[in-house]
Structures are given as structure tokens and as C-alpha cells.
Design an enzyme around this catalytic site. Structure first.
Site, PDB file in Angstrom:
ATOM      1  N   ARG A 116       0.231  -8.185   2.178  1.00 58.32           N
ATOM      2  CA  ARG A 116       1.075  -7.034   2.430  1.00 58.32           C
ATOM      3  C   ARG A 116       1.678  -7.077   3.829  1.00 58.32           C
ATOM      4  O   ARG A 116       2.580  -6.339   4.134  1.00 58.32           O
ATOM      5  CB  ARG A 116       0.247  -5.745   2.310  1.00 58.32           C
ATOM      6  CG  ARG A 116      -0.139  -5.415   0.898  1.00 58.32           C
ATOM      7  CD  ARG A 116      -1.236  -4.364   0.869  1.00 58.32           C
ATOM      8  NE  ARG A 116      -0.829  -3.076   1.396  1.00 58.32           N
ATOM      9  CZ  ARG A 116      -0.309  -2.105   0.670  1.00 58.32           C
ATOM     10  NH1 ARG A 116      -0.120  -2.285  -0.605  1.00 58.32           N
ATOM     11  NH2 ARG A 116       0.011  -0.944   1.212  1.00 58.32           N
ATOM     12  N   ARG A 173       7.434 -12.478  10.524  1.00 58.24           N
ATOM     13  CA  ARG A 173       8.833 -12.910  10.591  1.00 58.24           C
ATOM     14  C   ARG A 173       9.282 -13.240  12.017  1.00 58.24           C
ATOM     15  O   ARG A 173       8.725 -12.746  12.983  1.00 58.24           O
ATOM     16  CB  ARG A 173       9.741 -11.868   9.955  1.00 58.24           C
ATOM     17  CG  ARG A 173       9.597 -10.464  10.426  1.00 58.24           C
ATOM     18  CD  ARG A 173      10.682  -9.617   9.789  1.00 58.24           C
ATOM     19  NE  ARG A 173      10.234  -8.962   8.575  1.00 58.24           N
ATOM     20  CZ  ARG A 173       9.981  -7.662   8.491  1.00 58.24           C
ATOM     21  NH1 ARG A 173      10.119  -6.889   9.537  1.00 58.24           N
ATOM     22  NH2 ARG A 173       9.594  -7.143   7.368  1.00 58.24           N
ATOM     23  N   ARG A 203     -12.954   2.607  -1.303  1.00 54.29           N
ATOM     24  CA  ARG A 203     -13.000   3.108   0.069  1.00 54.29           C
ATOM     25  C   ARG A 203     -12.505   4.539   0.043  1.00 54.29           C
ATOM     26  O   ARG A 203     -11.561   4.876  -0.682  1.00 54.29           O
ATOM     27  CB  ARG A 203     -12.067   2.295   0.986  1.00 54.29           C
ATOM     28  CG  ARG A 203     -12.626   0.985   1.411  1.00 54.29           C
ATOM     29  CD  ARG A 203     -13.960   1.064   2.063  1.00 54.29           C
ATOM     30  NE  ARG A 203     -13.870   1.304   3.510  1.00 54.29           N
ATOM     31  CZ  ARG A 203     -14.940   1.552   4.247  1.00 54.29           C
ATOM     32  NH1 ARG A 203     -16.139   1.679   3.716  1.00 54.29           N
ATOM     33  NH2 ARG A 203     -14.789   1.707   5.556  1.00 54.29           N
ATOM     34  N   ARG A 254      -5.817   4.885  12.246  1.00 58.56           N
ATOM     35  CA  ARG A 254      -4.466   5.207  12.685  1.00 58.56           C
ATOM     36  C   ARG A 254      -4.314   6.685  12.964  1.00 58.56           C
ATOM     37  O   ARG A 254      -5.105   7.504  12.501  1.00 58.56           O
ATOM     38  CB  ARG A 254      -3.420   4.744  11.668  1.00 58.56           C
ATOM     39  CG  ARG A 254      -3.720   5.090  10.228  1.00 58.56           C
ATOM     40  CD  ARG A 254      -2.771   4.326   9.271  1.00 58.56           C
ATOM     41  NE  ARG A 254      -3.299   4.391   7.924  1.00 58.56           N
ATOM     42  CZ  ARG A 254      -2.921   3.620   6.908  1.00 58.56           C
ATOM     43  NH1 ARG A 254      -1.972   2.720   7.085  1.00 58.56           N
ATOM     44  NH2 ARG A 254      -3.451   3.739   5.721  1.00 58.56           N
ATOM     45  N   GLU A 305      -7.087   9.112  10.918  1.00 57.44           N
ATOM     46  CA  GLU A 305      -7.601   8.628   9.645  1.00 57.44           C
ATOM     47  C   GLU A 305      -8.846   7.782   9.862  1.00 57.44           C
ATOM     48  O   GLU A 305      -8.783   6.735  10.508  1.00 57.44           O
ATOM     49  CB  GLU A 305      -6.483   7.802   8.992  1.00 57.44           C
ATOM     50  CG  GLU A 305      -6.681   7.528   7.537  1.00 57.44           C
ATOM     51  CD  GLU A 305      -5.443   6.861   6.933  1.00 57.44           C
ATOM     52  OE1 GLU A 305      -4.312   7.370   7.107  1.00 57.44           O
ATOM     53  OE2 GLU A 305      -5.631   5.812   6.288  1.00 57.44           O
ATOM     54  N   TYR A 345      -4.782  -1.751  -6.497  1.00 58.56           N
ATOM     55  CA  TYR A 345      -4.227  -1.284  -5.221  1.00 58.56           C
ATOM     56  C   TYR A 345      -2.709  -1.192  -5.384  1.00 58.56           C
ATOM     57  O   TYR A 345      -1.946  -1.957  -4.817  1.00 58.56           O
ATOM     58  CB  TYR A 345      -4.635  -2.294  -4.144  1.00 58.56           C
ATOM     59  CG  TYR A 345      -4.314  -1.950  -2.701  1.00 58.56           C
ATOM     60  CD1 TYR A 345      -3.874  -0.692  -2.311  1.00 58.56           C
ATOM     61  CD2 TYR A 345      -4.489  -2.919  -1.715  1.00 58.56           C
ATOM     62  CE1 TYR A 345      -3.600  -0.423  -0.980  1.00 58.56           C
ATOM     63  CE2 TYR A 345      -4.222  -2.657  -0.383  1.00 58.56           C
ATOM     64  CZ  TYR A 345      -3.776  -1.413  -0.028  1.00 58.56           C
ATOM     65  OH  TYR A 345      -3.511  -1.164   1.295  1.00 58.56           O
ATOM     66  N   ASP A 371       1.056   0.390  -5.049  1.00 50.26           N
ATOM     67  CA  ASP A 371       1.929   1.259  -4.253  1.00 50.26           C
ATOM     68  C   ASP A 371       2.619   2.238  -5.203  1.00 50.26           C
ATOM     69  O   ASP A 371       2.603   2.048  -6.417  1.00 50.26           O
ATOM     70  CB  ASP A 371       2.988   0.415  -3.542  1.00 50.26           C
ATOM     71  CG  ASP A 371       2.419  -0.335  -2.349  1.00 50.26           C
ATOM     72  OD1 ASP A 371       1.387   0.108  -1.814  1.00 50.26           O
ATOM     73  OD2 ASP A 371       3.002  -1.364  -1.970  1.00 50.26           O
TER      74      ASP A 371
HETATM   75  N1  UDP Z   1      -3.418  -4.636   8.581  1.00 46.90           N
HETATM   76  C1  UDP Z   1      -3.896  -5.141   9.771  1.00 46.90           C
HETATM   77  N2  UDP Z   1      -3.503  -4.583  10.947  1.00 46.90           N
HETATM   78  C2  UDP Z   1      -2.646  -3.536  10.989  1.00 46.90           C
HETATM   79  C3  UDP Z   1      -2.129  -3.026   9.781  1.00 46.90           C
HETATM   80  C4  UDP Z   1      -2.549  -3.597   8.581  1.00 46.90           C
HETATM   81  O1  UDP Z   1      -4.680  -6.075   9.765  1.00 46.90           O
HETATM   82  O2  UDP Z   1      -2.344  -3.049  12.092  1.00 46.90           O
HETATM   83  C5  UDP Z   1      -3.862  -5.267   7.313  1.00 46.90           C
HETATM   84  C6  UDP Z   1      -5.201  -4.750   6.857  1.00 46.90           C
HETATM   85  O3  UDP Z   1      -5.913  -5.825   6.287  1.00 46.90           O
HETATM   86  C7  UDP Z   1      -4.849  -3.734   5.810  1.00 46.90           C
HETATM   87  C8  UDP Z   1      -3.618  -4.337   5.177  1.00 46.90           C
HETATM   88  O4  UDP Z   1      -2.964  -4.995   6.249  1.00 46.90           O
HETATM   89  O5  UDP Z   1      -5.896  -3.548   4.892  1.00 46.90           O
HETATM   90  C9  UDP Z   1      -2.675  -3.327   4.541  1.00 46.90           C
HETATM   91  O6  UDP Z   1      -2.332  -2.349   5.488  1.00 46.90           O
HETATM   92  P1  UDP Z   1      -1.356  -1.149   5.176  1.00 46.90           P
HETATM   93  O7  UDP Z   1      -1.277  -0.321   6.380  1.00 46.90           O
HETATM   94  O8  UDP Z   1      -0.118  -1.706   4.585  1.00 46.90           O
HETATM   95  O9  UDP Z   1      -2.166  -0.424   4.007  1.00 46.90           O
HETATM   96  P2  UDP Z   1      -2.067   1.044   3.441  1.00 46.90           P
HETATM   97  O10 UDP Z   1      -3.332   1.693   3.828  1.00 46.90           O
HETATM   98  O11 UDP Z   1      -0.875   1.687   4.067  1.00 46.90           O
HETATM   99  O12 UDP Z   1      -1.991   0.850   1.950  1.00 46.90           O
END
Ligand code: UDP
Length: 373
Positions: free
Chosen positions: A171, A175, A254, A286, A306, A354, A356
Site C-alpha cells: 500500500r 516514487r 486489530r 497518528r 489513534e 483488508y 478499502d
Molecule cells: N506505513 C508505514 N509508515 C507510515 C504509514 C504507513 O510503515 O508512516 C505502513 C504500515 O505497514 C501500515 C501500512 O503502511 O500498516 C498501511 O498504512 P495506511 O496508513 O495506508 O493504512 P490505513 O490504516 O490507512 O488503512
């Protein structure tokens, strides 16, 4: 009454399914154990701001059919997700892009950044990544992994990165342009007026009963004897293992704990909707500042910290943990589900995926097509 479908769960999957079935002439009745509709995309107004009560939801998709579909129910704003990560007092742009690399190593060009990453990957000798740690290391090298991935991921999932499946990290795009747009999808935005209004609009005039769990509803309905409502089929969007009374054991999820605060007199707390805290030592993953999802200009602000948590019965499940062990257990439940001739299972919890939001909608539309065939 006689209904064609009983829909358990008034989240996105249930709402879209009910709507499309009704459109095709089928009668639907929706129930939800919560006292509100919209499932985990639920938003609630506070100080004039739409607060994402069960975690931030940013709509993004590459699926034109889904994008056009959802536009019928809300106007979407032009929000673009560009999270910032904090690691030991340093700020880094996400997703991993030239801004991140430039901050991390002082590099200026893509060639310099690629060389830096290649140098770090070279020493590792990972041929086929077997888990999230190896996948991440083989993509981004050691610095980005240690500072921006490891701590965050282990907090979020409560597991060592070596015990997590590699696909989770897919995910996170990588880039070599100065572009902080987190998602690569061509369509992105937040529904004006919030997600609750959107789901209410999808549900339209379909009858909904709130505050009742499936099993209690069934008991109560059966108790009405000849007066009982009848349903041709059930669409169940709750946890599949709960449906089968955990007969093979619990699937792992989780959960999250949210700490919400209204900051009166503060009109801008962190300057961004999403700020990730990637250090293991900071207990939350976050901080969301909701107004920035909708370009809010209110004099106050609402923030949410969170905190990830292990799920136990009675907690809200947010993320299925799709590792091998759980997927194998899910396959056993899915085989049982196959045998329930008049029950369909859908959504993140019903299909233990999982998903979206756009995938949820696409899956619901597909299920409708299959049903109507
Ligand atoms: N991730 C990470 N660092 C970050 C943000 C995301 O390593 O700062 C990784 C982490 O493994 C996470 C995955 O990317 O489980 C997906 O994160 P995202 O925030 O896209 O997940 P959401 O909770 O929004 O579905």
C-alpha cells in the site's frame, strides 16, 4: 412483512447492496447493532467539523465505475492525502518520494536517491521477500525502513514485522518525483457533508432498525410467531467467526482506541489532516486533524489520537490480520459459509479482507449482479 433480504450491517457494503437490490425490485430490511448507520465510515459533526469517529476515511479509487457510482450520493471535494511522518522531532513527507529522500539524505536528484537506496539494499541479499520486513527492506533499504516503517507498522499491527505479510506494505508506494500525493489513484476526495449523510442517502427510504444485534433480532422476530417477518435471504456483513459462534476459534483483528479533543480557540493545530508518529515509543500511530479533510475555516479544531490495540471479544474490530494462520482459519469459516444456502457474507468483516472503501463498493455491486443473475 415478507422481505426478500435482511441486511445485517448498515455500513457501506450493506447500504450499497440494499440500495441496488431495492432498485431491482427486491424488498430489503436493514439492521445494525449500533445506534447509527454508516459502520466505520461514520462521521459526526462537532464544532462545525465532520469528525471521522472510527478512523479517518479518504475515498480514493482507480475504478471509474465505482467513482461514478458514488457521485450519485454526494459531491466530493478535492482533498488529496499528503500525510507527514514524525520521527524523533524530524518531519518527513509521505509517501516515500523525493521530498522524503531529500530530507533524509540531503540528495537532490532521483539518480542520487536511487543510488542511496540501491547501496542500502545491496548489502541485504534478499531474493524473494518472505515477510513485511524483507519486503520493505528490499524496496526502500534500511534508513527508510528503520525510521518510517518499522515502528509504525509494529505499533499498528502489534506484531513483529517479520511475522506480517508482505502485501500490507504494498500500500505504500515509492516514487522518484517530488509528489506528496499518498495515493496513485486518479479519483480522490471526501464527501461534502460527511460520510454519514452519504450512507443515509444511499439507504434512502429502505427500512432500517438500529441498536439490535443479529442474534437478538432473530430471537425477537421468532418470538412473534405467526406475526414474524420473513426474509428470503440474509446478507451478513459482521464478523464471520462471530456468525459461527467462533466454532473453529477466533480470527484475529486489530482494534483501535481513539482519543478525541476539541481545541477551543485553536484554528490550526498541526497544519495537516494526517500526521503519523513512526517511533515505537510514541504510543499512538497518528493524529488526525479533521477540519483539514474539508478545508475547514472554523475558529476551533478537533483532533484525534489513534492508539492501536489488540482486539478481544466485545471490542470493535477494525483490521483483519491477514497472516497465514488467520487466512487458513478464515478459509475454514468460508467453507462453512458456502453451505449456508440463504446467507451471503460481505465486507471487511464478513470476508475477512483488508478492503478499502472502493473495493467494498465494487464487491457489493458484484454481489448484486451475481444475485440477480
Ligand atoms: N506505513 C508505514 N509508515 C507510515 C504509514 C504507513 O510503515 O508512516 C505502513 C504500515 O505497514 C501500515 C501500512 O503502511 O500498516 C498501511 O498504512 P495506511 O496508513 O495506508 O493504512 P490505513 O490504516 O490507512 O488503512
Amino acid at each position: 412483512m415478507k422481505y426478500d433480504y435482511l441486511i445485517v450491517g448498515a455500513g457501506l457494503f450493506g447500504a450499497v447492496f440494499a440500495r441496488e437490490m431495492q432498485k431491482a425490485g427486491k424488498s430489503c430490511f436493514v439492521i445494525d447493532r449500533r445506534n447509527v448507520v454508516a459502520g466505520n465510515v461514520y462521521t459526526e459533526e462537532r464544532a462545525g467539523i465532520q469528525v471521522h469517529k472510527y478512523g479517518a476515511h479518504i475515498f480514493h479509487t482507480a475504478n471509474k465505475r465505482v467513482w461514478e457510482y458514488i457521485q450519485q450520493f454526494a459531491e466530493f471535494n478535492h482533498y488529496i492525502n499528503s500525510p507527514v511522518a514524525v520521527y524523533k522531532e524530524q518531519l518527513y513527507n509521505l509517501p516515500f518520494n523525493m521530498n522524503t529522500f531529500s530530507k533524509m539524505w540531503g540528495v537532490k536528484t532521483p539518480a542520487e536517491a536511487k543510488a542511496k537506496i540501491a547501496e542500502q539494499i545491496d548489502g541485504l541479499h534478499i531474493v524473494e521477500p518472505q515477510n513485511l520486513e524483507e519486503q520493505a527492506l528490499s524496496l526502500v533499504g534500511t534508513d527508510v525502513y528503520e525510521k518510517l516503517i518499522k515502528g509504525y507498522t509494529e505499533k499498528q499491527w502489534g506484531r513483529d514485522c517479520r511475522e506480517l505479510p508482505a502485501f500490507i506494505i504494498k500500500r505504500l508506494p515509492l516514487r522518484f518525483v517530488y509528489d506528496n500525493n499518498y495515493f496513485t489513484d486518479p479519483y480522490q476526495g471526501i464527501p461534502k457533508g460527511g460520510y454519514t449523510k452519504l450512507v443515509e442517502k444511499i439507504l434512502g427510504d429502505i427500512p432500517v432498525r438500529l441498536g439490535i444485534a443479529y442474534k437478538d433480532f432473530q430471537k425477537e422476530n421468532a418470538g412473534r410467531g405467526a406475526e414474524a417477518d420473513t426474509f428470503g435471504k440474509v446478507l451478513y456483513t459482521g464478523m464471520i467467526d462471530e456468525y459461527f459462534d467462533y466454532s473453529f476459534g477466533e480470527l484475529q483483528y486489530r482494534s483501535l482506541r481513539f482519543e478525541e479533543e476539541l481545541l477551543t480557540g485553536c484554528d490550526n493545530y498541526q497544519g495537516n489532516a494526517v500526521v503519523n508518529y513512526t517511533e515505537r515509543e510514541v504510543p499512538y500511530t497518528r493524529i488526525i486533524e479533521h477540519k483539514h479533510f474539508e478545508f475547514g475555516t472554523q475558529p476551533d479544531t478537533v483532533i484525534t489520537k489513534e492508539y492501536p490495540a489488540e482486539w478481544k471479544r466485545g471490542d470493535e474490530p477494525y483490521y483483519p490480520i491477514n497472516n497465514e494462520q488467520n487466512n487458513a482459519l478464515y478459509a475454514r469459516y468460508a467453507a462453512l459459509a458456502q453451505k449456508e444456502k440463504n446467507v451471503l457474507f460481505g465486507g471487511r468483516l464478513g470476508q475477512y479482507s483488508y478492503y478499502d472503501m472502493d473495493k467494498v463498493i465494487a464487491a457489493a455491486l458484484d454481489m448484486v449482479q451475481t444475485e440477480l443473475r
